[in-house]
Design an enzyme around this catalytic site. Sequence first.
Site, short mmCIF file in Angstrom:
data_model
loop_
_atom_site.label_atom_id
_atom_site.label_comp_id
_atom_site.label_asym_id
_atom_site.label_seq_id
_atom_site.Cartn_x
_atom_site.Cartn_y
_atom_site.Cartn_z
N ALA A 160 -22.98 -4.89 6.53
CA ALA A 160 -23.47 -6.27 6.46
C ALA A 160 -24.99 -6.22 6.59
O ALA A 160 -25.52 -5.64 7.54
CB ALA A 160 -22.86 -7.12 7.57
N ARG A 176 -9.23 -5.34 9.47
CA ARG A 176 -8.85 -4.55 10.65
C ARG A 176 -7.35 -4.66 10.93
O ARG A 176 -6.71 -3.69 11.35
CB ARG A 176 -9.62 -5.04 11.88
CG ARG A 176 -11.07 -4.63 11.96
CD ARG A 176 -11.65 -5.06 13.30
NE ARG A 176 -13.09 -4.82 13.41
CZ ARG A 176 -13.81 -5.12 14.47
NH1 ARG A 176 -13.24 -5.69 15.53
NH2 ARG A 176 -15.11 -4.87 14.49
N LEU A 179 -13.71 -3.44 19.03
CA LEU A 179 -13.09 -3.07 17.75
C LEU A 179 -11.65 -3.55 17.66
O LEU A 179 -10.79 -2.89 17.07
CB LEU A 179 -13.17 -1.55 17.53
CG LEU A 179 -14.57 -0.96 17.49
CD1 LEU A 179 -14.51 0.55 17.25
CD2 LEU A 179 -15.44 -1.64 16.42
N GLY A 190 -23.41 1.79 10.77
CA GLY A 190 -24.84 1.62 10.98
C GLY A 190 -25.56 2.38 9.88
O GLY A 190 -24.94 3.05 9.04
N THR A 218 -23.57 2.48 17.60
CA THR A 218 -22.95 1.15 17.60
C THR A 218 -22.33 0.85 18.96
O THR A 218 -22.43 -0.27 19.47
CB THR A 218 -21.88 1.07 16.50
OG1 THR A 218 -22.51 1.22 15.23
CG2 THR A 218 -21.15 -0.26 16.54
N CYS A 256 16.81 6.36 0.22
CA CYS A 256 17.11 4.98 -0.19
C CYS A 256 18.00 4.97 -1.42
O CYS A 256 18.78 4.02 -1.61
CB CYS A 256 15.81 4.23 -0.48
SG CYS A 256 14.83 3.89 1.00
N GLU A 283 13.70 -1.11 0.68
CA GLU A 283 14.95 -1.28 -0.04
C GLU A 283 16.12 -1.49 0.92
O GLU A 283 17.01 -2.31 0.67
CB GLU A 283 15.23 -0.06 -0.94
CG GLU A 283 14.15 0.19 -1.98
CD GLU A 283 13.06 1.15 -1.51
OE1 GLU A 283 12.49 1.84 -2.37
OE2 GLU A 283 12.79 1.18 -0.29
N CYS A 291 12.88 6.48 -2.47
CA CYS A 291 12.86 7.89 -2.05
C CYS A 291 14.22 8.53 -2.25
O CYS A 291 15.27 7.88 -2.17
CB CYS A 291 12.41 8.00 -0.59
SG CYS A 291 13.58 7.31 0.60
#
Length: 415
Positions: free
Chosen positions: A207, A237, A257, A350, A249, A134, A102, A125
């Site tokens: 995956a 990410r 990463l 994993g 991993t 705000c 805001e 807020c």
Amino acid sequence: MLWSAQKLETSRFLDLPYSYYRFVLQNYFTQSPFGFLIDEAAGFDVASTLSFADECFHQALLQAYQGVGRTYPNPPVGSVIVKDKLIVGKGFTSPAGQAHAEINALQEAGELARGATLYTTLEPCHHFGRTAPCTQAIIRAGIKRVIIGVKDPNPKVEGNGIRCLQEAGIEVILRENDPLNAKAHALILPFAKHIQRQAPWVICKVATSLDGCVTKERGTQTDISHQKARTLIHQLRNCIDAVMVGSNTISIDNPALTVRHLDLDFVRNPYRIVLDGALQTDVISSVYDQAHGPVHVMHTELATKMRVQEFDRAGILRIQVPAFDNHVSLPHVLKAMGQLGMTSVLVECGAQLLMQLIKEQLFDELWWIVSPKIFGKDGVNAISTKIPQELLAQVEWSKPVLLKEDALFLGYRRG
């Protein structure tokens, strides 16, 4: 997009009726705080004939998305100020300790804010934190109407922001439930969980091949997904507070990463968390390169004094948590992350870590990417043991999204 100095008119992305717009938007991935990434990856867009108020609120949502992953422990919020059917100010929440959405919108609008309407995705807020309330800035600016997407779940607010504005003579409208508001609600789920339970929102990403394997052979790294699916995960990410992996991993894949594969003006690497109960990973692993951003290793009392000293000499930040079944206690890991202010975490699972999170019911979402590849009898299964039916019944699955050759399935844990 419609920005300042452009007339706000009805959207004309697709020549479709409003009823179709509502049907399509209700099937967008509004249950996920990061569903806007999937909308984009799947080629979805807001269709035609939005009402004027919906179009303004949609612009506030687009602002909010720009702050996702940059505001913790605060929520990402977007605001636009509209006067005479012009956007005269826009803003999204800056990093913690800096201006809220805001305030950024008011600063851009300047004197044009007087008599204007403020659209904001979250209740302003009304308490002092790292910044001033705000609500006071909105009142001083002379805003005449405030349209709010979601009440603030923070107990420090409890509707006080709305009451303060109303007592100052400002008309306040809290939007009813609709597809756009479902997106606003979803956007603050990590913040709400952090405020109420002092823990981050947990997304498990998996995956697998078509026959349910995470790798072709135990102890080896295998490329599974198509580039489009990998790009989506890197977008996630870029919008998540932290990414977390287990020690296996690190030992097998040696990942950094970091955020890659994105053609964006600004990316930032998430906080990186390594679960390594006995501190067995190599201190020169790519993930521990602090040039790529902050990293913590979570370990237990199983780590020897020699290994602790080696990590300390390498300057790697570590947090000791209790052990559970010869592994780090995941509830204590999430509690430690909450204490660091993190509101969301992507767990790149994993098989072992996935089963822990499912059995202990510590996940909020499952992002399951399935490739058409088949790995056969030597492949390592993502699910190593049977999952109790009562746990499976707690997961609600969305319709799959096609990402080139791969399919993305989203599961939400009820309760």
